[in-house]
Enzyme design. Structure first.
Site, PDB file in Angstrom:
ATOM      1  N   CYS A 157      -4.781   2.464  -3.654  1.00 39.77           N
ATOM      2  CA  CYS A 157      -3.523   2.954  -3.036  1.00 39.77           C
ATOM      3  C   CYS A 157      -2.373   1.978  -3.260  1.00 39.77           C
ATOM      4  O   CYS A 157      -1.494   1.824  -2.394  1.00 39.77           O
ATOM      5  CB  CYS A 157      -3.689   3.230  -1.539  1.00 39.77           C
ATOM      6  N   GLN A 162      -4.863  -5.225   6.851  1.00 45.85           N
ATOM      7  CA  GLN A 162      -5.918  -6.130   6.373  1.00 45.85           C
ATOM      8  C   GLN A 162      -5.953  -7.442   7.153  1.00 45.85           C
ATOM      9  O   GLN A 162      -6.841  -8.268   6.928  1.00 45.85           O
ATOM     10  CB  GLN A 162      -5.726  -6.436   4.872  1.00 45.85           C
ATOM     11  N   ASP A 195       2.853  -4.824   7.973  1.00 49.33           N
ATOM     12  CA  ASP A 195       1.666  -3.977   7.822  1.00 49.33           C
ATOM     13  C   ASP A 195       0.451  -4.893   7.934  1.00 49.33           C
ATOM     14  O   ASP A 195       0.111  -5.622   6.997  1.00 49.33           O
ATOM     15  CB  ASP A 195       1.728  -3.275   6.457  1.00 49.33           C
ATOM     16  N   HIS A 198       0.868  -1.184   0.000  1.00 48.70           N
ATOM     17  CA  HIS A 198       0.000   0.000   0.000  1.00 48.70           C
ATOM     18  C   HIS A 198       0.907   1.236   0.000  1.00 48.70           C
ATOM     19  O   HIS A 198       2.028   1.188   0.527  1.00 48.70           O
ATOM     20  CB  HIS A 198      -0.828  -0.056   1.286  1.00 48.70           C
ATOM     21  N   LYS A 237     -10.720  -0.740  10.280  1.00 48.48           N
ATOM     22  CA  LYS A 237     -10.956  -1.878   9.366  1.00 48.48           C
ATOM     23  C   LYS A 237     -11.347  -3.133  10.149  1.00 48.48           C
ATOM     24  O   LYS A 237     -11.669  -4.149   9.560  1.00 48.48           O
ATOM     25  CB  LYS A 237      -9.697  -2.158   8.544  1.00 48.48           C
TER      26      LYS A 237
HETATM   27  N1  PMP Z   1      -1.910  -0.878   4.479  1.00 47.81           N
HETATM   28  C1  PMP Z   1      -2.893  -1.574   3.908  1.00 47.81           C
HETATM   29  C2  PMP Z   1      -2.615  -2.949   3.403  1.00 47.81           C
HETATM   30  C3  PMP Z   1      -4.168  -1.027   3.797  1.00 47.81           C
HETATM   31  O1  PMP Z   1      -5.155  -1.713   3.219  1.00 47.81           O
HETATM   32  C4  PMP Z   1      -4.400   0.276   4.275  1.00 47.81           C
HETATM   33  C5  PMP Z   1      -5.759   0.950   4.125  1.00 47.81           C
HETATM   34  N2  PMP Z   1      -6.355   0.761   2.888  1.00 47.81           N
HETATM   35  C6  PMP Z   1      -3.334   0.950   4.894  1.00 47.81           C
HETATM   36  C7  PMP Z   1      -2.113   0.350   4.967  1.00 47.81           C
HETATM   37  C8  PMP Z   1      -3.526   2.330   5.453  1.00 47.81           C
HETATM   38  O2  PMP Z   1      -4.429   2.304   6.500  1.00 47.81           O
HETATM   39  P1  PMP Z   1      -5.013   3.667   7.115  1.00 47.81           P
HETATM   40  O3  PMP Z   1      -5.497   4.478   5.944  1.00 47.81           O
HETATM   41  O4  PMP Z   1      -6.112   3.219   8.007  1.00 47.81           O
HETATM   42  O5  PMP Z   1      -3.900   4.319   7.838  1.00 47.81           O
END
Ligand code: PMP
Length: 414
Positions: free
Chosen positions: A372, A211, A208, A131, A234
């Site tokens: 993203c 998910q 990270d 991401h 999430k």
């Molecule tokens: N890493 C992953 C794999 C994600 O799916 C996301 C959110 N789509 C993030 C990081 C970032 O999370 P946040 O926007 O809640 O900080």
């Protein structure tokens, strides 16, 4: 249950329509079908009630006052920390830092870690499926310190090319930062194996878990990573909440990130001494209500049963995969053998955002675009995909509606 077909019998005391008030609403004259859970899940009443109770009865600033409410708020906040320690099986609450979310946690580590450990010529190893929030902070740190970002490949089916990752590890690797579960592909990465491999080169590791947290069952002691980050929103929790786990010895060895109240022991104009963990990394008044809500989300997941969540989501993934593939010209992007409840797809002769816009008119929420993960989309030569991502409250009937909606959209667009 509300007559919905489910892959297993859910606990009798949980009715999703009652537990998640938003699921009752209509969108564009249709019953809401919410398949954008990888972006943000909906919140159960248990979480909303916990936040309301905190503000109705318990709120004051934490760690500062001798008065009753301040102590009560501090107790609630620190109990939430203990709850989240348990959620990921960390050794100590000193290793649990409350953040705004996953992005905030990675930025904290990238800034503080780089300040201490990253030097000219050092490498940070990530993967092609990261991401943006696990790419850009490292790019910024590398730009600052003369480091180099190295990227491990992803295979055609969306699995990590583990051999490539292994071959890119060297004595120059300072840190390996890898996504536990890809938000764009659903791929589950072998993080324990990656961490063990990185250690052979003396590299630090960050996972990270944005998910992975919604599925529960995270064990940071078992993974043995130095850092693990995730967002609350999430995993059925509130926005503005998240956790950075860091091994105590590693956090102790890094400088603070932000300066201000809470993170200090003593301040004079000549010199400041810093607070102990975890407060060293929590400058300013924290988001206590979000922490309380996050702990309630962890309770909700445990009450429901992490095994039940996994079983429901796997059943939904399998059913949705079979049904979507009925659609002529539909291709699933991300078919790794180890995969969780995310389906990214494209359909010949259509644009993902057109499909998304048409099925929105039927009350069906999916995400369209690059999720993203622009470098990953570039690798696959795609402008983006449609992504349906499932949570424990989704049903087979909703998947039938999705399939019918996509069929209708495709017919209109071709
Ligand atoms: N890493 C992953 C794999 C994600 O799916 C996301 C959110 N789509 C993030 C990081 C970032 O999370 P946040 O926007 O809640 O900080």
């Amino acid at each position: 249950m509300e007559g919905a077909t489910r892959p297993l019998d859910i606990p009798e005391n949980i009715s999703f329509i009652e537990a998640f008030p938003i699921l009752k609403r209509e969108v564009n004259g249709h019953k809401l079908v919410y398949f954008d859970n990888a972006a943000s899940s909906q919140k159960p009443r248990q979480v909303l009630d916990a936040i309301e109770e905190y503000y109705f009865k318990e709120h004051s600033n934490v760690h500062r006052g001798v008065h009753y409410l301040s102590q009560l708020a501090t107790d609630r906040y620190e109990s939430a920390r203990e709850r989240m320690r348990k959620f990921i099986n960390a050794k100590s609450t000193r290793e649990i830092i409350f953040t705004k979310g996953c992005t905030d946690g990675i930025n904290l580590v990238a800034a503080a870690f780089a300040k201490k450990h990253l030097h000219e010529g050092d490498e940070i190893l990530i993967t092609e499926m990261e991401h943006h929030s696990n790419i850009v902070p490292w790019q910024m740190a590398c730009d600052d310190k003369g480091g180099k970002l190295i990227v491990a490949n992803v295979l055609e089916d969306g699995s990590l090319d583990y051999k490539d990752l292994k071959s890119k590890l060297s004595d120059k690797t300072k840190l390996v930062s890898v996504v536990h579960i890809s938000n764009a592909l659903g791929t589950v990465n072998p993080v324990k194996k990656i961490v063990a491999q990185a250690k052979k080169f003396g590299a630090y590791t960050l996972v990270d878990g944005a998910q992975a947290a919604p599925h529960g069952g995270i064990d940071v002691k078992d993974i043995d990573c130095d850092f693990y980050v995730f967002s609350g929103h999430k995993m059925y929790g509130p926005t503005g909440s998240g956790i950075l786990y860091g091994k105590e010895s590693v956090l102790e060895g890094m400088p603070p990130y932000q300066g201000g109240g809470e993170m200090i022991k003593t301040v004079s104009f000549e010199k400041t001494t810093f607070n102990e963990l975890p407060f060293k990394y929590e400058a300013g008044t924290p988001n206590m209500a979000a922490a309380v809500g996050l702990a309630a989300a962890a309770d909700f997941m445990d009450d429901f049963g992490v095994g039940n969540i996994a079983q429901i989501e796997n059943g939904l993934l399998q059913y949705a995969t079979e049904r979507l593939l009925e659609i002529d010209g539909l291709k699933i992007i991300g078919t790794a053998p180890e995969k969780t409840s995310v389906i990214s797809f494209i359909v010949d002769g259509t644009h993902p955002s057109d499909i998304g816009a048409i099925i929105d008119k039927l009350g069906i929420a999916v995400r369209t675009g690059h999720h993203c993960t622009q470098p990953l989309m570039d690798k696959f030569g795609l402008p983006g995909t449609c992504r349906a991502s499932f949570a424990a409250y989704n049903t087979f009937e909703e998947i039938d509606s999705l399939v019918a909606g996509v069929k209708r959209a495709v017919k209109m667009l071709r």
